[in-house]
Write a protein that holds these residues in place. Structure first.
Motif, short mmCIF file in Angstrom:
data_model
loop_
_atom_site.label_atom_id
_atom_site.label_comp_id
_atom_site.label_asym_id
_atom_site.label_seq_id
_atom_site.Cartn_x
_atom_site.Cartn_y
_atom_site.Cartn_z
N TRP A 154 -31.87 -56.76 -4.14
CA TRP A 154 -32.47 -57.95 -3.55
C TRP A 154 -33.65 -58.41 -4.39
O TRP A 154 -34.14 -57.65 -5.24
N PHE A 160 -28.94 -53.41 -2.54
CA PHE A 160 -27.92 -54.01 -1.67
C PHE A 160 -26.82 -53.00 -1.42
O PHE A 160 -26.39 -52.28 -2.33
N ASP A 164 -25.87 -54.12 4.67
CA ASP A 164 -26.26 -55.54 4.70
C ASP A 164 -25.09 -56.42 5.15
O ASP A 164 -25.29 -57.41 5.87
N PRO A 219 -30.26 -59.77 4.06
CA PRO A 219 -30.82 -58.42 3.86
C PRO A 219 -31.22 -57.77 5.19
O PRO A 219 -32.06 -58.30 5.92
N THR A 243 -30.00 -62.21 -3.08
CA THR A 243 -29.53 -61.49 -4.27
C THR A 243 -29.11 -62.47 -5.35
O THR A 243 -28.57 -62.06 -6.39
#
Length: 583
Positions: A154, A160, A164, A219, A243
């Motif tokens: 992120w 990540f 998520d 997130p 991201t």
């Protein structure tokens, strides 16, 4: 040292000359006359020939030098390099960048740059990996397993992973959040066996499911502590962490300028352009004017305002949307199939798509070419044939009166077309009037504001004929536009068509993951659609995307939605450098 040496040699040469006898001087002069003067006289006789050779030699030498120079240049090539700023004009306001609520306009554009999805469309409209590396579907099309990338972080540096993805789907399903996609994701179970694996289990077979995986991912570590009912108004909505290739650096509400800086850790490669600036405008005309004056580098529009800028690269990109003229099959006049068939055959598209309108690709069936290329004549709508159209109206009882109008049992064949008030729609309606009015049909238009069109068309279904653009998408699925379950108020079946054969075909198409099997299921749908004539397919929508010549990297053939134009923004560039092609 040099000058004394020369001086010494010269004096010695003079002394030697003085010692020579007189005869030697005479001989020397004779030799000079023989070897120089007389030969010069001969050269004068052939000077044209000698001059020609001199010019030829000079030309050859010059050509050689040019060839060497060109050879050196062709051994170099221009490659993208990092740096520069790209500024684009966007119409609208920015008030929520959370992908759950950023559905269109500037919000969706920026969210699409800041966040990423599991899968994306490539330039040709095919699904490709993004946060996911691959997807596997079971034979029943009710379970889909994805493998995720392990090199994604992120913007704040957190890793990540599959949690998520699960968290994002939980929010989509949560009624307290208020996402319009809650019904779409209802009943979907998400399992996360490990950080890099996600399994989606569906309540029913649904072959188009992979196309839903273009949902932008949120997130968990930033939002897990936020009350679901408060997520829409949370700080995250204006200060997001994603991201994507760029992250939000500044939102200047006074100037309407949003600044995004590149994500140097972007998993698909560090973006070339250093800064992206989105400048907001109130309407398309002012945004176009800014582009024409060179105040911005890019601007996209779906209307007919033409650009006056000369140093631009205008790219008409096809959208996964089509314009159709829908007949309300519940209307007293239009419930008769023969009348709908006649009206379809009386439509002369050459009366509509003149030089006054943009040259959009014409369509003739429920599918866009990117969904399915239909080349079977029995699977497309009835072609223009004015004579057959007149005969069918006569057979249906609508015959010409002395005044020229078509009347049946005292009822005049009168149609009112509902449409959003845009220049494009006015031109289309004008063309339809030219097709139908000479045939004794009264044709009226009811234009409503774009803001009110949704409530008039979808919510109430209170119209005879409606001119509407539908988002076909890039998958084969046409369920929401033609299945009888969608014919009621609030549904997207604008024709209010109800047909069991079409329903069965559309349902069967959702249960097969093999494309060829799905196409086979849709053959019955296309045959019925042609025969029932519930609508007239008009054209595929275009997105006129304009960029100055210095911007390179955009090369999209079709867009599912306009925000998808930024899918490969990390590959755009404004600067280049020269390198040798031979390493």
């Amino acid at each position: 040292m040099f000058r004394p040496y020369i001086k010494f040699k010269t004096k010695r040469f003079i002394r030697r000359l003085k010692k020579l006898p007189a005869k030697s001087w005479v001989d020397s002069l004779e030799n000079i006359d023989k070897t120089v003067v007389k030969r010069w006289k001969k050269f004068r006789k052939i000077r044209r020939f000698a001059t020609g050779w001199l010019v030829l030699c000079t030309a050859l030498i010059a050509a050689s030098l040019v060839q060497i120079s060109q050879s050196r240049q062709t051994s170099l090539k221009q490659i993208p390099t990092q740096g520069g700023v790209y500024r684009e004009a966007v119409v609208g306001k920015v008030n929520n960048l959370n992908p759950l609520f950023a559905l269109d306009g500037a919000n969706a554009d920026i969210a699409g740059i800041v966040f990423d999805s599991l899968l994306v469309y490539d330039a040709a409209g095919n699904l490709s990996p993004s946060l996911a590396t691959k997807i596997i579907a079971n034979e029943a099309a009710d379970e889909f397993t994805l493998q995720l990338r392990d090199d994604v972080v992120w913007h704040d540096g957190e890793q990540f992973d599959s949690s998520d993805v699960r968290f994002t789907v939980d929010l989509l399903q949560n009624k307290q959040v208020g996402s319009i996609f809650s019904d779409t994701w209802e009943g979907v179970i998400v399992e996360t066996p490990d950080p890099n694996s996600v399994i989606f289990k569906l309540p029913n077979s649904f072959a188009p499911f992979p196309h839903l995986l273009r949902q932008l991912i949120l997130p968990e570590h930033k939002l897990h502590a936020v009350d679901p009912a408060s997520i829409r108004s949370s700080e995250f909505s204006i200060n997001p962490v994603g991201t994507g290739a760029y992250e939000v650096a500044k939102i200047d509400g006074d100037s309407g300028l949003i600044t995004l800086t590149r994500n140097e850790n972007y998993y698909r490669g560090e973006p070339y352009i250093r800064t992206i600036e989105i400048e907001l405008f109130e309407d398309s005309a002012t945004a176009q004017n800014a582009f024409d004056k060179g105040l911005v580098d890019g601007f996209g529009k779906q209307d007919n305002i033409s650009s006056t800028a000369t140093d631009t690269a205008a790219t008409p990109t096809k959208l996964a949307a089509g314009s159709y003229l829908f007949f309300n099959t519940k209307n007293d006049i239009l419930k008769t199939k023969a009348v709908r068939q006649a009206l379809t055959q009386l439509v002369d598209k050459s009366q509509i798509y003149t030089a006054q309108t943009f040259q959009a690709p014409l369509i003739n069936n429920p599918f866009l070419p990117q969904q399915l290329a239909v080349d079977n004549p029995s699977h497309v709508q009835l072609p223009h044939n004015a004579e057959k159209g007149r005969q069918q109206l006569d057979a249906a009882g609508f015959v010409r009166s002395d005044e020229g109008l078509r009347i049946k049992d005292g009822q005049v064949l009168s149609l009112t077309i509902l449409a959003a008030d845009t220049l494009e729609n006015r031109l289309i309606v004008e063309g339809l009037q030219k097709s139908w009015q000479p045939e004794g049909i009264d044709v009226y238009a009811e234009f409503v504001s774009v803001a009110d069109f949704q409530s008039r068309s979808v919510a109430s279904k209170n119209y005879q004929v409606v001119l509407a653009t539908i988002q076909n998408g890039l998958d084969l699925d046409n369920f929401v536009f033609w299945h009888s379950s969608q014919a009621g108020l609030g549904g997207l079946n604008f024709s209010r068509l109800e047909n069991s054969i079409i329903d069965s075909a559309l349902e069967a198409g959702r249960t097969r993951t093999d494309r060829n099997l799905r196409i086979a299921k849709y053959e019955a749908f296309l045959e019925q659609w042609r025969d029932l004539s519930p609508a007239v397919a008009l054209h595929q929508s275009l997105y006129d995307y304009q960029q100055t010549d210095r911007i390179k990297g955009y090369s999209w053939d079709v867009l599912s939605r306009t925000a998808d134009r930024f899918t490969n923004i990390h590959e755009w560039y404004v600067r280049t450098e020269s390198i040798s092609q031979v390493e």
